[in-house]
Design a protein around this motif. Structure first.
Motif, PDB file in Angstrom:
ATOM      1  N   CYS A  17       0.877  -1.174   0.000  1.00 50.42           N
ATOM      2  CA  CYS A  17       0.000   0.000   0.000  1.00 50.42           C
ATOM      3  C   CYS A  17       0.911   1.220   0.000  1.00 50.42           C
ATOM      4  N   ILE A  18       0.795   2.034  -1.035  1.00 50.51           N
ATOM      5  CA  ILE A  18       1.692   3.179  -1.219  1.00 50.51           C
ATOM      6  C   ILE A  18       0.877   4.457  -1.076  1.00 50.51           C
ATOM      7  N   TRP A  19       1.296   5.305  -0.157  1.00 57.43           N
ATOM      8  CA  TRP A  19       0.507   6.460   0.252  1.00 57.43           C
ATOM      9  C   TRP A  19       1.168   7.782  -0.103  1.00 57.43           C
ATOM     10  N   ASP A  20       0.379   8.714  -0.601  1.00 54.00           N
ATOM     11  CA  ASP A  20       0.747  10.116  -0.613  1.00 54.00           C
ATOM     12  C   ASP A  20       0.646  10.592   0.845  1.00 54.00           C
ATOM     13  N   PHE A  21       1.011  11.819   1.133  1.00 51.23           N
ATOM     14  CA  PHE A  21       0.990  12.258   2.541  1.00 51.23           C
ATOM     15  C   PHE A  21       0.036  13.428   2.778  1.00 51.23           C
ATOM     16  N   ASP A  22       0.402  14.608   2.266  1.00 52.41           N
ATOM     17  CA  ASP A  22      -0.438  15.786   2.506  1.00 52.41           C
ATOM     18  C   ASP A  22      -1.838  15.596   1.937  1.00 52.41           C
ATOM     19  N   LYS A  23      -2.836  15.860   2.754  1.00 53.45           N
ATOM     20  CA  LYS A  23      -4.261  15.766   2.398  1.00 53.45           C
ATOM     21  C   LYS A  23      -4.697  14.331   2.097  1.00 53.45           C
ATOM     22  N   THR A  24      -3.796  13.392   2.330  1.00 57.49           N
ATOM     23  CA  THR A  24      -4.126  11.974   2.199  1.00 57.49           C
ATOM     24  C   THR A  24      -4.086  11.315   3.567  1.00 57.49           C
ATOM     25  N   LEU A  25      -2.963  11.462   4.260  1.00 59.64           N
ATOM     26  CA  LEU A  25      -2.820  10.929   5.615  1.00 59.64           C
ATOM     27  C   LEU A  25      -2.990  12.009   6.678  1.00 59.64           C
ATOM     28  N   ILE A  26      -2.669  13.268   6.334  1.00 60.13           N
ATOM     29  CA  ILE A  26      -2.966  14.400   7.204  1.00 60.13           C
ATOM     30  C   ILE A  26      -3.931  15.316   6.455  1.00 60.13           C
ATOM     31  N   ARG A  27      -4.658  16.154   7.181  1.00 58.45           N
ATOM     32  CA  ARG A  27      -5.730  16.944   6.549  1.00 58.45           C
ATOM     33  C   ARG A  27      -5.202  18.113   5.734  1.00 58.45           C
ATOM     34  N   GLY A  28      -4.069  18.648   6.111  1.00 58.51           N
ATOM     35  CA  GLY A  28      -3.537  19.808   5.408  1.00 58.51           C
ATOM     36  C   GLY A  28      -2.141  19.558   4.880  1.00 58.51           C
ATOM     37  N   TYR A  29      -1.257  20.550   5.090  1.00 60.45           N
ATOM     38  CA  TYR A  29       0.118  20.459   4.603  1.00 60.45           C
ATOM     39  C   TYR A  29       1.093  20.351   5.769  1.00 60.45           C
ATOM     40  N   MET A  30       2.088  19.517   5.611  1.00 58.13           N
ATOM     41  CA  MET A  30       2.991  19.213   6.720  1.00 58.13           C
ATOM     42  C   MET A  30       3.853  20.391   7.146  1.00 58.13           C
ATOM     43  N   GLN A  31       4.016  21.409   6.277  1.00 55.84           N
ATOM     44  CA  GLN A  31       4.899  22.524   6.617  1.00 55.84           C
ATOM     45  C   GLN A  31       4.297  23.459   7.674  1.00 55.84           C
ATOM     46  N   THR A  32       3.025  23.308   7.991  1.00 56.63           N
ATOM     47  CA  THR A  32       2.360  24.207   8.942  1.00 56.63           C
ATOM     48  C   THR A  32       3.106  24.344  10.267  1.00 56.63           C
ATOM     49  N   PRO A  33       3.566  23.252  10.902  1.00 57.36           N
ATOM     50  CA  PRO A  33       4.307  23.421  12.161  1.00 57.36           C
ATOM     51  C   PRO A  33       5.582  24.256  12.027  1.00 57.36           C
ATOM     52  N   ILE A  34       6.201  24.239  10.844  1.00 52.49           N
ATOM     53  CA  ILE A  34       7.395  25.066  10.634  1.00 52.49           C
ATOM     54  C   ILE A  34       7.017  26.533  10.708  1.00 52.49           C
ATOM     55  N   PHE A  35       5.959  26.909  10.029  1.00 49.05           N
ATOM     56  CA  PHE A  35       5.524  28.304  10.013  1.00 49.05           C
ATOM     57  C   PHE A  35       5.103  28.754  11.410  1.00 49.05           C
ATOM     58  N   GLN A  36       4.455  27.876  12.137  1.00 48.41           N
ATOM     59  CA  GLN A  36       4.040  28.219  13.498  1.00 48.41           C
ATOM     60  C   GLN A  36       5.254  28.400  14.416  1.00 48.41           C
ATOM     61  N   GLU A  37       6.260  27.533  14.247  1.00 44.52           N
ATOM     62  CA  GLU A  37       7.461  27.604  15.076  1.00 44.52           C
ATOM     63  C   GLU A  37       8.207  28.916  14.892  1.00 44.52           C
ATOM     64  N   TYR A  38       8.246  29.411  13.641  1.00 42.88           N
ATOM     65  CA  TYR A  38       9.029  30.613  13.345  1.00 42.88           C
ATOM     66  C   TYR A  38       8.147  31.844  13.108  1.00 42.88           C
ATOM     67  N   ASN A  39       6.868  31.723  13.425  1.00 46.35           N
ATOM     68  CA  ASN A  39       5.933  32.851  13.309  1.00 46.35           C
ATOM     69  C   ASN A  39       5.924  33.437  11.892  1.00 46.35           C
ATOM     70  N   ILE A  40       5.792  32.545  10.921  1.00 43.39           N
ATOM     71  CA  ILE A  40       5.754  32.930   9.503  1.00 43.39           C
ATOM     72  C   ILE A  40       4.310  32.921   9.015  1.00 43.39           C
ATOM     73  N   ASP A  41       3.939  33.910   8.218  1.00 42.24           N
ATOM     74  CA  ASP A  41       2.602  33.974   7.630  1.00 42.24           C
ATOM     75  C   ASP A  41       2.489  32.870   6.568  1.00 42.24           C
ATOM     76  N   GLU A  42       1.782  31.801   6.905  1.00 36.40           N
ATOM     77  CA  GLU A  42       1.711  30.635   6.016  1.00 36.40           C
ATOM     78  C   GLU A  42       1.042  30.971   4.690  1.00 36.40           C
ATOM     79  N   LYS A  43      -0.067  31.701   4.734  1.00 34.90           N
ATOM     80  CA  LYS A  43      -0.784  32.036   3.508  1.00 34.90           C
ATOM     81  C   LYS A  43       0.093  32.879   2.578  1.00 34.90           C
ATOM     82  N   LEU A  44       0.834  33.816   3.156  1.00 37.09           N
ATOM     83  CA  LEU A  44       1.706  34.663   2.346  1.00 37.09           C
ATOM     84  C   LEU A  44       2.846  33.847   1.739  1.00 37.09           C
ATOM     85  N   PHE A  45       3.385  32.899   2.518  1.00 40.70           N
ATOM     86  CA  PHE A  45       4.457  32.039   2.002  1.00 40.70           C
ATOM     87  C   PHE A  45       3.992  31.309   0.754  1.00 40.70           C
TER      88      PHE A  45
END
Length: 345
Positions: A17-45
């Motif tokens: 069984c071969i899986w994609d990740f973003d929006k397949t196993l998690i609901r959004g995108y995996m980079q979100t915790p990075i933006f939260q950690e460094y206080n980056i505007d995710e939508k603008l990125f």
């Protein structure tokens, strides 16, 4: 040289069984915790990432829309906006990822399903889980799902590149040099994903001595493509859907429950014969996704059982029997049985 029989004794008993990740196993995108950690505007990125291909094209430079985000991420690191972001930090942030309902339990239940069927028939069949993602491999390795998968393919970063003529200098302790990510080590886009399908198919991922481009008989490949099910979230995965289906495997698309646009995309993929079915990215037992995937894993097991039976019959032939002269053409004398109940051979 005689052509090898389809009912070879070397039938491969591995299901993948071969899986994609973003929006397949998690609901959004995996980079979100990075933006939260460094206080980056995710939508603008992501807005800037989407602008980059056109802006670079005006200068006569072509970039990949799927992976240009990696360079933009490095720009944030080098500018100091994400100072100190290294592979260890990416793995740490991966632990924050929240998975779709039932993912971990579903991975385990599929393995158990195959194990139980194999034990019942006394046949060695195993199921393996793989993740192939355009996201960051280190984050996936740090996530809760990592212990339940057999291989992870994703984008990778080099922290401290070796200097020019490093081969003429003394040995380097790379662990001491590591401070933050500086270069792209591995790019995975939706076309390169197909390469990893063939790595799993030929066994390159388990034995690096096997070149993925080497000609290998279909009978000697570790995981036949017909034993694969690829699960992903949509149109960008069409190249892999195509490779898997052409090889006899199954393609399943997922969507966020209640999202009409994603549902319509999946329906379009089904109408255009790109996938075999689709369902929500929920993996609890009652969902159509869970039921469909379990059903087709069972069907692969049953086909393997048939192939093994056919291979045994093909190589062993029928058991020889005594021929007796019956009293009439319609009367056949049964095989004699000894008094102890055993057949008299």
């Amino acid at each position: 040289m005689n052509k090898k029989s389809d009912t070879t004794m070397r039938t491969s008993n591995i299901i993948a069984c071969i899986w994609d990740f973003d929006k397949t196993l998690i609901r959004g995108y995996m980079q979100t915790p990075i933006f939260q950690e460094y206080n980056i505007d995710e939508k603008l990125f992501w807005k800037e990432v989407n602008m980059l291909p056109e802006l670079y094209a005006k200068s006569g430079v072509r970039v990949s829309p799927e992976t240009v985000y990696l360079n933009h991420l490095l720009s944030f690191v080098k500018s100091g906006c994400m100072q100190g972001l290294n592979n260890a930090k990416l793995r740490e942030l991966g632990a924050q990822l929240e998975f779709c309902d039932g993912v971990i339990e579903f991975f385990e239940s599929l393995r158990k399903l195959v194990d139980d069927m194999a034990k019942e028939r006394n046949v060695d069949i195993t199921l393996e889980h793989y993740i192939i993602s355009t996201g960051l491999a280190e984050m996936i390795r740090g996530s809760k799902v990592a212990p339940y998968v057999d291989g992870i393919f994703g984008c990778e970063f080099v922290e401290e590149p070796l200097p020019p003529y490093f081969s003429k200098q003394g040995e380097f302790d790379l662990s001491e040099l590591s401070t933050q990510i500086n270069q792209i080590g591995m790019i995975v886009d939706n076309t390169i994903k197909t390469r990893f399908i063939f790595e799993i198919n030929k066994g390159t991922n388990k034995n690096p001595a096997i070149d993925v481009n080497a000609p290998i008989s279909i009978y000697d490949r570790r995981v036949p493509i017909r034993n694969m099910i690829y699960i992903a979230d949509g149109p960008s995965d069409v190249p892999v859907f195509s490779v898997v289906r052409k090889g006899g495997g199954k393609a399943f698309a997922v969507h966020t429950e209640g999202n009409e646009a994603e549902f319509a995309q999946n329906d379009m993929l089904l109408e255009t014969d790109r996938i075999d079915a689709y369902g929500p990215n929920k993996y609890t037992p009652e969902t159509s996704t869970s039921i469909w995937l379990k059903m087709h894993v069972k069907k692969i097991c049953e086909r393997i059982f048939r192939e093994i039976d056919e291979a045994v019959e093909s190589h062993m032939g029928q058991v020889p029997r005594h021929i007796h002269n019956p009293k009439s053409s319609d009367e056949i004398t049964p095989e004699p049985v000894a008094e102890n109940g055993e057949f008299d051979f």
